[in-house]
Motif scaffolding. Structure first.
Motif, PDB file in Angstrom:
ATOM      1  N   LEU A   1      -5.433  -3.468   8.807  1.00  0.00           N
ATOM      2  CA  LEU A   1      -4.589  -2.437   8.228  1.00  0.00           C
ATOM      3  C   LEU A   1      -5.346  -1.120   8.366  1.00  0.00           C
ATOM      4  CD1 LEU A   1      -2.041  -1.712   6.460  1.00  0.00           C
ATOM      5  CD2 LEU A   1      -3.575  -1.944   4.491  1.00  0.00           C
ATOM      6  N   SER A   2      -4.697  -0.095   8.861  1.00  0.00           N
ATOM      7  CA  SER A   2      -5.330   1.212   9.005  1.00  0.00           C
ATOM      8  C   SER A   2      -4.257   2.284   8.846  1.00  0.00           C
ATOM      9  CB  SER A   2      -6.034   1.327  10.370  1.00  0.00           C
ATOM     10  OG  SER A   2      -5.092   1.192  11.433  1.00  0.00           O
ATOM     11  N   GLY A   3      -4.638   3.537   9.142  1.00  0.00           N
ATOM     12  CA  GLY A   3      -3.682   4.624   9.056  1.00  0.00           C
ATOM     13  C   GLY A   3      -3.694   5.371   7.738  1.00  0.00           C
ATOM     14  N   GLY A   4      -4.657   5.063   6.876  1.00  0.00           N
ATOM     15  CA  GLY A   4      -4.750   5.752   5.592  1.00  0.00           C
ATOM     16  C   GLY A   4      -6.134   5.575   5.023  1.00  0.00           C
ATOM     17  N   SER A   5      -6.310   5.945   3.778  1.00  0.00           N
ATOM     18  CA  SER A   5      -7.601   5.808   3.107  1.00  0.00           C
ATOM     19  C   SER A   5      -7.458   4.899   1.895  1.00  0.00           C
ATOM     20  CB  SER A   5      -8.119   7.175   2.648  1.00  0.00           C
ATOM     21  OG  SER A   5      -7.271   7.709   1.642  1.00  0.00           O
ATOM     22  N   LEU A   6      -8.583   4.371   1.429  1.00  0.00           N
ATOM     23  CA  LEU A   6      -8.548   3.535   0.238  1.00  0.00           C
ATOM     24  C   LEU A   6      -7.979   4.289  -0.953  1.00  0.00           C
ATOM     25  CD1 LEU A   6     -11.971   1.629   0.391  1.00  0.00           C
ATOM     26  CD2 LEU A   6      -9.723   0.810   1.109  1.00  0.00           C
ATOM     27  N   SER A   7      -8.374   5.549  -1.105  1.00  0.00           N
ATOM     28  CA  SER A   7      -7.933   6.318  -2.261  1.00  0.00           C
ATOM     29  C   SER A   7      -6.440   6.626  -2.215  1.00  0.00           C
ATOM     30  CB  SER A   7      -8.735   7.624  -2.366  1.00  0.00           C
ATOM     31  OG  SER A   7      -8.522   8.441  -1.229  1.00  0.00           O
ATOM     32  N   THR A   8      -5.875   6.672  -1.015  1.00  0.00           N
ATOM     33  CA  THR A   8      -4.433   6.890  -0.889  1.00  0.00           C
ATOM     34  C   THR A   8      -3.674   5.585  -1.075  1.00  0.00           C
ATOM     35  OG1 THR A   8      -4.763   8.739   0.636  1.00  0.00           O
ATOM     36  CG2 THR A   8      -2.598   7.692   0.640  1.00  0.00           C
ATOM     37  N   TRP A   9      -4.161   4.536  -0.459  1.00  0.00           N
ATOM     38  CA  TRP A   9      -3.467   3.253  -0.502  1.00  0.00           C
ATOM     39  C   TRP A   9      -3.420   2.639  -1.890  1.00  0.00           C
ATOM     40  CZ3 TRP A   9      -6.510   0.846   4.172  1.00  0.00           C
ATOM     41  CH2 TRP A   9      -5.947   1.288   5.380  1.00  0.00           C
TER      42      TRP A   9
ATOM     43  N   ALA B   1       2.379  -2.023  14.449  1.00  0.00           N
ATOM     44  CA  ALA B   1       3.499  -1.719  13.567  1.00  0.00           C
ATOM     45  C   ALA B   1       3.139  -0.461  12.782  1.00  0.00           C
ATOM     46  CB  ALA B   1       3.781  -2.880  12.624  1.00  0.00           C
ATOM     47  N   VAL B   2       3.818   0.627  13.079  1.00  0.00           N
ATOM     48  CA  VAL B   2       3.521   1.913  12.438  1.00  0.00           C
ATOM     49  C   VAL B   2       4.771   2.348  11.676  1.00  0.00           C
ATOM     50  CG1 VAL B   2       2.743   4.273  12.777  1.00  0.00           C
ATOM     51  CG2 VAL B   2       1.991   2.476  14.354  1.00  0.00           C
ATOM     52  N   HIS B   3       4.737   2.228  10.364  1.00  0.00           N
ATOM     53  CA  HIS B   3       5.888   2.551   9.532  1.00  0.00           C
ATOM     54  C   HIS B   3       5.419   3.039   8.171  1.00  0.00           C
ATOM     55  CE1 HIS B   3       8.497   0.428  12.367  1.00  0.00           C
ATOM     56  NE2 HIS B   3       7.696  -0.617  12.283  1.00  0.00           N
ATOM     57  N   ARG B   4       6.317   3.688   7.457  1.00  0.00           N
ATOM     58  CA  ARG B   4       6.090   3.899   6.036  1.00  0.00           C
ATOM     59  C   ARG B   4       6.158   2.541   5.352  1.00  0.00           C
ATOM     60  NH1 ARG B   4       9.244   8.474   2.726  1.00  0.00           N
ATOM     61  NH2 ARG B   4       7.930   7.493   1.138  1.00  0.00           N
ATOM     62  N   SER B   5       5.305   2.343   4.372  1.00  0.00           N
ATOM     63  CA  SER B   5       5.305   1.081   3.637  1.00  0.00           C
ATOM     64  C   SER B   5       6.262   1.136   2.454  1.00  0.00           C
ATOM     65  CB  SER B   5       3.901   0.783   3.118  1.00  0.00           C
ATOM     66  OG  SER B   5       3.525   1.770   2.168  1.00  0.00           O
TER      67      SER B   5
ATOM     68  N   VAL C   1       0.835  -1.206   0.000  1.00  0.00           N
ATOM     69  CA  VAL C   1       0.000   0.000   0.000  1.00  0.00           C
ATOM     70  C   VAL C   1       0.868   1.254   0.000  1.00  0.00           C
ATOM     71  CG1 VAL C   1      -1.954  -1.074   1.167  1.00  0.00           C
ATOM     72  CG2 VAL C   1      -0.176   0.044   2.529  1.00  0.00           C
ATOM     73  N   ASN C   2       0.305   2.326  -0.530  1.00  0.00           N
ATOM     74  CA  ASN C   2       0.975   3.620  -0.478  1.00  0.00           C
ATOM     75  C   ASN C   2       0.630   4.259   0.865  1.00  0.00           C
ATOM     76  OD1 ASN C   2       2.172   6.115  -1.064  1.00  0.00           O
ATOM     77  ND2 ASN C   2       0.332   6.850  -2.111  1.00  0.00           N
ATOM     78  N   GLY C   3       1.354   3.849   1.887  1.00  0.00           N
ATOM     79  CA  GLY C   3       1.040   4.286   3.244  1.00  0.00           C
ATOM     80  C   GLY C   3       2.197   5.001   3.905  1.00  0.00           C
ATOM     81  N   ASP C   4       1.985   6.234   4.329  1.00  0.00           N
ATOM     82  CA  ASP C   4       3.045   7.011   4.983  1.00  0.00           C
ATOM     83  C   ASP C   4       2.467   7.778   6.175  1.00  0.00           C
ATOM     84  OD1 ASP C   4       5.320   8.371   5.663  1.00  0.00           O
ATOM     85  OD2 ASP C   4       5.257   9.764   3.964  1.00  0.00           O
ATOM     86  N   PRO C   5       2.293   7.084   7.331  1.00  0.00           N
ATOM     87  CA  PRO C   5       2.592   5.672   7.553  1.00  0.00           C
ATOM     88  C   PRO C   5       1.358   4.812   7.323  1.00  0.00           C
ATOM     89  CG  PRO C   5       2.049   6.675   9.639  1.00  0.00           C
ATOM     90  CD  PRO C   5       1.897   7.761   8.588  1.00  0.00           C
ATOM     91  N   ARG C   6       1.517   3.528   7.567  1.00  0.00           N
ATOM     92  CA  ARG C   6       0.379   2.624   7.650  1.00  0.00           C
ATOM     93  C   ARG C   6       0.512   1.864   8.970  1.00  0.00           C
ATOM     94  NH1 ARG C   6       3.720  -0.782   8.596  1.00  0.00           N
ATOM     95  NH2 ARG C   6       4.616  -2.304   7.158  1.00  0.00           N
TER      96      ARG C   6
ATOM     97  N   ARG D   1     -11.932   8.838   3.393  1.00  0.00           N
ATOM     98  CA  ARG D   1     -11.921   8.842   4.858  1.00  0.00           C
ATOM     99  C   ARG D   1     -10.989   7.740   5.376  1.00  0.00           C
ATOM    100  NH1 ARG D   1     -17.988   6.332   5.984  1.00  0.00           N
ATOM    101  NH2 ARG D   1     -17.393   4.113   5.970  1.00  0.00           N
ATOM    102  N   PRO D   2     -10.543   7.840   6.652  1.00  0.00           N
ATOM    103  CA  PRO D   2      -9.696   6.786   7.213  1.00  0.00           C
ATOM    104  C   PRO D   2     -10.355   5.420   7.074  1.00  0.00           C
ATOM    105  CG  PRO D   2      -9.736   8.678   8.670  1.00  0.00           C
ATOM    106  CD  PRO D   2     -10.764   8.947   7.608  1.00  0.00           C
ATOM    107  N   ALA D   3      -9.591   4.464   6.587  1.00  0.00           N
ATOM    108  CA  ALA D   3     -10.135   3.144   6.278  1.00  0.00           C
ATOM    109  C   ALA D   3      -9.528   2.077   7.183  1.00  0.00           C
ATOM    110  CB  ALA D   3      -9.873   2.794   4.813  1.00  0.00           C
TER     111      ALA D   3
END
Length: 327
Positions: A289-297, A197-201, A182-187, A268-270
């Motif tokens: 998995l959380s910390g971001g949105s579907l449109s971002t991930w 586990a909270v990190h950039r993916s 996922v494009n997660g910063d962070p996820r 929205r947060p997913a």
């Protein structure tokens, strides 16, 4: 909102008419436009040991190779085995079943073995345009992401994939776990009693480096069986709404034009289900998995309503059942 969103999904989803790995890729034709000029396509599965998500990934790989000129597959999780698998698909040397049997648990499936065999057959038919398994054997630094800080591992996963793509010039499919792609910063990855586990993916580093040259594809499911029986997701999970669309397995482009209510849901947060090596079906809502949105991930989602367990590798000389079903 979810009703409106489910209707939008139903209207914009591109149904998959089959999961049979050898079937024509006619139902995947919409990917031609969706992939565009991407040089790295990441296929991130929410559970690694399901038959359906593995076969959909294989079908997407085949379409990308045969129709869009992709020439490498990066398999996440076992660098040493990747070197030997690349030797096999290029030369026919080695025993891929034995290699996978000694690899990570989520590699020990007949579905992955089928994929490796298909690549070898492709290379025999088209020796001038072989498909390779990405590996670090040709990397001058040979940086393998084992041990150490998890955030550092994510960065190395991306750096190695980027190095391979630049080194070979190949358009590359990266097949791995959703938490990494996922494009997660962070996820945020939750696994019940384990620390968050909270990190950039790795996917976020790929997006940073490649921009639109990176296409993030998430593969999700509503319910079924992997190593355990996974129940229907909690109502607040994204899969609950994805399942309400009442469409069989499908591909959905999240970048499609959508009404305000749908865009709000995508932005929205997913929370999505994420099943790794440790999973408790009695506490399903804790594996997320959380910390971001579907449109971002993700750019695209591939959703299967029901899954069955992946097939463990057969004993030598024992044929396995290639029949596949949807639903």
């Amino acid at each position: 909102m979810e009703i409106t969103t489910a209707r939008w999904i139903a209207r914009h989803a591109h149904p998959l008419t089959t999961l049979e790995p050898d079937a024509p890729g006619t139902d995947l034709e919409p990917l031609r436009e969706m992939v565009g000029d991407a040089r790295v396509v990441t296929l991130g599965v929410s559970a690694r040991d399901t038959h359906e998500l593995a076969v959909v990934s294989q079908r997407i790989l085949k379409f990308l190779v045969e129709e869009l000129g992709f020439r490498s597959l990066a398999l996440e999780g076992d660098d040493e085995t990747s070197i030997l698998l690349d030797q096999y698909v290029r030369t026919g040397t080695g025993d891929p079943r034995a290699l996978l049997a000694d690899a990570r648990s989520f590699w020990r499936t007949a579905e992955l073995l089928d994929t490796i065999h298909w690549i070898r057959r492709h290379n025999e038919r088209q020796p001038a345009e072989p498909v390779r398994i990405a590996n670090l054997a040709e990397h001058p630094r040979k940086v393998a992401p084992h041990g150490g800080d998890l955030g550092h591992i994510e960065r190395l996963l991306a750096e190695n994939a980027l190095w391979w793509q630049e080194h070979t010039g190949h358009k590359t499919v990266y097949w791995g776990g959703m938490a990494h792609t996922v494009n997660g910063d962070p996820r945020i990855v939750s696994a019940a009693a384990a620390p968050l586990a909270v990190h950039r993916s790795a996917g976020s580093y790929l997006r940073e480096s490649l921009g639109s040259g990176h296409l993030s594809v998430g593969l999700t499911f509503h319910h079924g069986a992997e190593s355990h029986l996974a129940p229907a997701p909690p109502a607040e999970f994204a899969e609950a709404t994805l399942g309400e669309a009442e469409v069989n397995a499908y591909v959905l482009d999240l970048r499609s034009e959508s009404p305000a209510e749908v865009r709000a849901w995508l932005d929205r947060p997913a929370t999505t289900r994420l099943i790794g090596p440790v999973y408790d079906p009695g506490n399903d809502a804790a594996f997320t998995l959380s910390g971001g949105s579907l449109s971002t991930w993700f750019d695209l989602l591939v959703h299967c309503p029901q899954v069955t367990p992946a097939r463990p590798l057969p004993r030598r000389g024992t044929p396995h059942d290639r029949r596949t079903r949807i639903g």
